[in-house]
Design a protein around this motif. Structure first.
Motif, PDB file in Angstrom:
ATOM      1  N   GLU A  69       0.844  -1.217   0.000  1.00 56.86           N
ATOM      2  CA  GLU A  69       0.000   0.000   0.000  1.00 56.86           C
ATOM      3  C   GLU A  69       0.869   1.254   0.000  1.00 56.86           C
ATOM      4  O   GLU A  69       0.619   2.217  -0.735  1.00 56.86           O
ATOM      5  N   LEU A  70       1.909   1.226   0.838  1.00 55.67           N
ATOM      6  CA  LEU A  70       2.795   2.387   0.895  1.00 55.67           C
ATOM      7  C   LEU A  70       3.521   2.584  -0.428  1.00 55.67           C
ATOM      8  O   LEU A  70       3.738   3.713  -0.863  1.00 55.67           O
ATOM      9  N   GLY A  71       3.861   1.463  -1.094  1.00 54.80           N
ATOM     10  CA  GLY A  71       4.580   1.557  -2.373  1.00 54.80           C
ATOM     11  C   GLY A  71       3.764   2.298  -3.424  1.00 54.80           C
ATOM     12  O   GLY A  71       4.306   3.091  -4.208  1.00 54.80           O
ATOM     13  N   ALA A  72       2.452   2.070  -3.422  1.00 53.31           N
ATOM     14  CA  ALA A  72       1.584   2.765  -4.376  1.00 53.31           C
ATOM     15  C   ALA A  72       1.473   4.245  -4.009  1.00 53.31           C
ATOM     16  O   ALA A  72       1.551   5.131  -4.871  1.00 53.31           O
ATOM     17  N   ARG A  73       1.342   4.528  -2.706  1.00 52.12           N
ATOM     18  CA  ARG A  73       1.196   5.933  -2.281  1.00 52.12           C
ATOM     19  C   ARG A  73       2.498   6.708  -2.485  1.00 52.12           C
ATOM     20  O   ARG A  73       2.477   7.879  -2.862  1.00 52.12           O
ATOM     21  N   ILE A  74       3.611   6.049  -2.213  1.00 53.96           N
ATOM     22  CA  ILE A  74       4.910   6.720  -2.382  1.00 53.96           C
ATOM     23  C   ILE A  74       5.132   7.089  -3.850  1.00 53.96           C
ATOM     24  O   ILE A  74       5.566   8.202  -4.178  1.00 53.96           O
ATOM     25  N   ALA A  75       4.792   6.162  -4.744  1.00 50.96           N
ATOM     26  CA  ALA A  75       4.955   6.462  -6.176  1.00 50.96           C
ATOM     27  C   ALA A  75       4.092   7.655  -6.575  1.00 50.96           C
ATOM     28  O   ALA A  75       4.520   8.517  -7.363  1.00 50.96           O
ATOM     29  N   ALA A  76       2.878   7.720  -6.020  1.00 55.74           N
ATOM     30  CA  ALA A  76       1.974   8.838  -6.363  1.00 55.74           C
ATOM     31  C   ALA A  76       2.533  10.165  -5.857  1.00 55.74           C
ATOM     32  O   ALA A  76       2.447  11.197  -6.546  1.00 55.74           O
ATOM     33  N   VAL A  77       3.138  10.167  -4.664  1.00 53.32           N
ATOM     34  CA  VAL A  77       3.721  11.404  -4.126  1.00 53.32           C
ATOM     35  C   VAL A  77       4.914  11.840  -4.972  1.00 53.32           C
ATOM     36  O   VAL A  77       5.070  13.025  -5.299  1.00 53.32           O
ATOM     37  N   ILE A  78       5.746  10.879  -5.361  1.00 52.53           N
ATOM     38  CA  ILE A  78       6.915  11.212  -6.186  1.00 52.53           C
ATOM     39  C   ILE A  78       6.460  11.796  -7.524  1.00 52.53           C
ATOM     40  O   ILE A  78       6.984  12.818  -7.993  1.00 52.53           O
ATOM     41  N   ALA A  79       5.457  11.150  -8.132  1.00 50.82           N
ATOM     42  CA  ALA A  79       4.964  11.639  -9.428  1.00 50.82           C
ATOM     43  C   ALA A  79       4.403  13.053  -9.291  1.00 50.82           C
ATOM     44  O   ALA A  79       4.659  13.919 -10.130  1.00 50.82           O
ATOM     45  N   ALA A  80       3.645  13.299  -8.204  1.00 48.24           N
ATOM     46  CA  ALA A  80       3.054  14.631  -8.015  1.00 48.24           C
ATOM     47  C   ALA A  80       4.142  15.685  -7.794  1.00 48.24           C
ATOM     48  O   ALA A  80       4.064  16.799  -8.321  1.00 48.24           O
TER      49      ALA A  80
END
Lengths: 187, 438
Positions: B55-66
């Motif tokens: 779950e964190l891996g998906a959220r971390i990728a979204a933060v990096i992309a943003a």
């Protein structure tokens, strides 16, 4: 608790008197200000000590309570003076109002005065704080020159943070470029 | 609460030799770089307080992309545009062919694992897809709650490797949150992450507060408060929530800023209608008056080496920018553009000064070199003011007030491009960007 109640009892009639008279009195060419606008938000309940100079007010007929805020505004013509854009110069009208304020203050030597300086929104925040200080100080210096003891006079600048009226048209901005004489203990 | 982000240099070997891929941030970005930031796979499946590693891996990728998208320099691919599923092995040996077919030029990937102490480890990798080369790698150990900061660190790593500049995503913003009628506006200090996350109010709103600015260590904020109807400079300590006035002075004190070494405050004080610039040594409490001219001298801001101070003065008739030595000597006007120039703030890189330009009934944010040359206007609004620099000196945050209406926070690249609104829960003003967090 008791002290608070007592001071409330003392102030309430004054407030009512001020409200009635402010509604009845039209001040020169300016639109009448609601009383809540003219009086700044009370930071602290009026200290009983301040009412020493104006104890036992005696309403006389229809007129204002002598020494009250409404009396001050009525006798002086206004509690505020207005300024040109980015100016702190006092014009003839301002000096006339301040002169009458000084006369009134001479009659109530126990009352202390805070002059609030304000700017319109068309300036940067920090410059406007300094500009408000200039305006309040200009009014203070004039009152002092008229004989009001400087120990009775203090200034505060609100910059552009407390406009008197909303809106961005010239009429609104002109209302907001002001110095307001606030009488401690006489609201 | 402190978050530890220890680089895992041992676990992740050194960055390999230089690659070709590079984002040029100086020559106006016509085409942001297409970059893939797929969900980071989990290296194990132990749960944490903040969620599973997957779950964190998906959220971390979204933060990096943003983060990367907000810079205007990168165009993260829509996750719906690629079908490549990234496994743990793919993070060190990416499927470059698959990323080439969706025209990604760079790839950010990595793994998330839960640690026995309840924290997490984020391994972060950046790749040049067309060259098939690794650009950067770093590991970060943090508490589970600190996952966003680990993501920002990873975004900073990639940004830094591709632009040659230091990053700015792992940083915070302090600002003034505004609500209510303008005649009795309620203003509160608030802090949030650079991307708006972790928003928190610091003051309750009884006292009018203005112009917060971070200390270099980010643990203290200096600001102006009208507490008890005595407008003056205060300090707010973030850890304890302690608020204290810096002292008793003859007149209103305002417009405070820290020196780059954090030992000194520089601010304005108004005495008898005259406003001058002062500095206060926070340890010795020694107060030094730096300007003596009649007139309004305000908005002082140190150069990053602490040797000079830029400020505004109307001594010449209207608001203009002046530079002086930190001891007050050698005061020289530097702004000679049209209209007035106000509220200067020195870039943390030292190369530019941002300021508010007033003219033609408009207020805009501009930049100039410290000698006044190379002036450029970046924004033009009814009333733009209150500039503050990103930690790397590439982005300027400011406030925009609409005519008779709302005020919000905006950011703009120092090139003048990529103007964006920075969302806040209520209206926002007086932003100040923190240094990069440690």
């Amino acid at each position: 608790m008791k002290g608070l109640l007592m001071s409330k009892r003392l102030i309430l009639p004054l407030l009512i008197a001020a409200t009635v008279s402010a509604c009845a009195t039209k001040t020169k060419d300016l639109p009448p200000q609601p009383v809540s606008e003219a009086a700044p938000p009370p930071a602290t309940p009026t200290a009983p000590a301040d009412s020493g100079g104006m104890a036992a007010p005696e309403p006389v007929g229809n007129s204002n309570v002598p020494g009250s805020y409404a009396d001050f505004v009525a006798q002086s013509g206004s509690d505020k003076i207005l300024f040109e854009y980015d100016s702190y110069e006092l014009d003839e009208e301002d000096r006339a109002v301040l002169g009458k304020q000084a006369e009134w203050l001479a009659r109530y030597p126990a009352l202390k005065v805070t002059i609030e300086g304000h700017a319109d929104e068309r300036g940067t925040r920090e410059y406007n704080l300094a500009l408000g200080d200039r305006r309040a100080t200009a009014a203070k210096n004039f009152l002092a020159a008229q004989g009001v003891a400087t120990s009775r006079l203090s200034v505060i600048s609100y910059g552009k943070e407390r406009p008197a009226v909303e809106g961005a048209d010239e009429a609104a901005l002109a209302q907001n470029r002001r110095a307001v004489t606030v009488i401690a203990g006489a609201r | 609460m402190r978050i530890l982000l220890a680089p895992l240099l041992a676990a992740l070997a050194a960055t390999p030799a230089a690659a070709q891929l590079r984002v040029d941030i100086n020559s106006g970005i016509a085409q942001p770089l297409p970059i893939a930031v797929p969900a980071f796979p989990a290296a194990n499946d132990a749960a944490t307080d903040a969620g599973t590693p997957a779950e964190l891996g998906a959220r971390i990728a979204a933060v990096i992309a943003a983060d990367l998208k907000s810079s205007g320099l990168f165009r993260p691919l829509d996750p719906a545009a690629f079908t490549t599923v990234v496994g743990v092995a793919d993070t060190v040996r990416p499927q470059f062919d698959a990323w080439r077919t969706v025209a990604a030029q760079a790839l950010v990937t990595g793994t998330v694992s839960a640690n026995p102490d309840g924290g997490i480890t984020l391994a972060c990798y950046g790749y040049d897809v067309f060259a098939g080369q690794e650009l950067a790698r770093q590991g970060f150990v943090t508490t589970a709650a600190g996952w966003r900061r680990a993501a920002h660190k990873c975004a900073d790593l990639v940004y830094s490797r591709l632009t040659g500049e230091s990053g700015y995503f792992d940083s915070r913003i302090v600002y003034v949150s505004e609500t209510g009628a303008r005649t009795k506006r309620i203003k509160r200090l608030a802090v949030m992450d650079q991307d708006g996350a972790n928003h928190r109010f610091l003051t309750a709103g009884q006292a009018l507060v203005l112009t917060p600015r971070f200390a270099p260590n980010q643990q203290t904020i200096t600001y102006m408060s009208f507490e008890a109807n005595r407008p003056r400079v205060w300090l707010y300590t973030l850890g304890s929530g302690r608020q204290a006035a810096i002292g008793e002075f003859a007149g209103m004190s305002f417009a405070p800023r820290f020196s780059p070494d954090g030992t000194t405050l520089v601010f304005s004080m108004s005495v008898g209608g005259n406003t001058d610039v002062y500095k206060l040594n926070l340890a010795s409490r020694a107060l030094t008056r730096l300007t003596t001219q009649p007139g309004i001298d305000t908005s002082p801001s140190f150069s990053p080496d602490g040797s000079r101070i830029v400020f505004e003065s109307d001594r010449g008739g209207s608001q203009q920018l002046y530079v002086m030595a930190a001891d007050g000597s050698g005061q020289n006007r530097v702004s000679f553009g049209e209209g007035r120039s106000a509220s200067p703030v020195w870039s943390p890189r030292g190369d530019l000064i941002a300021f508010t330009r007033i003219g033609g009934g408009r207020f805009g944010i501009g930049v100039m070199r410290p000698d006044g040359s190379g002036e450029r206007l970046l924004t033009n609004g009814y009333q733009d003011e209150g500039a503050t620099w990103s930690p790397n000196g590439r982005v300027i945050l400011f406030q925009r007030t609409m005519r008779g209406g709302r005020t919000d926070l905006r950011s703009v690249d120092v090139s003048g491009q990529n103007e964006r609104q920075v969302p806040t829960p209520l209206d926002g003003s007086d932003p100040a960007w923190s240094p990069l967090l440690p």
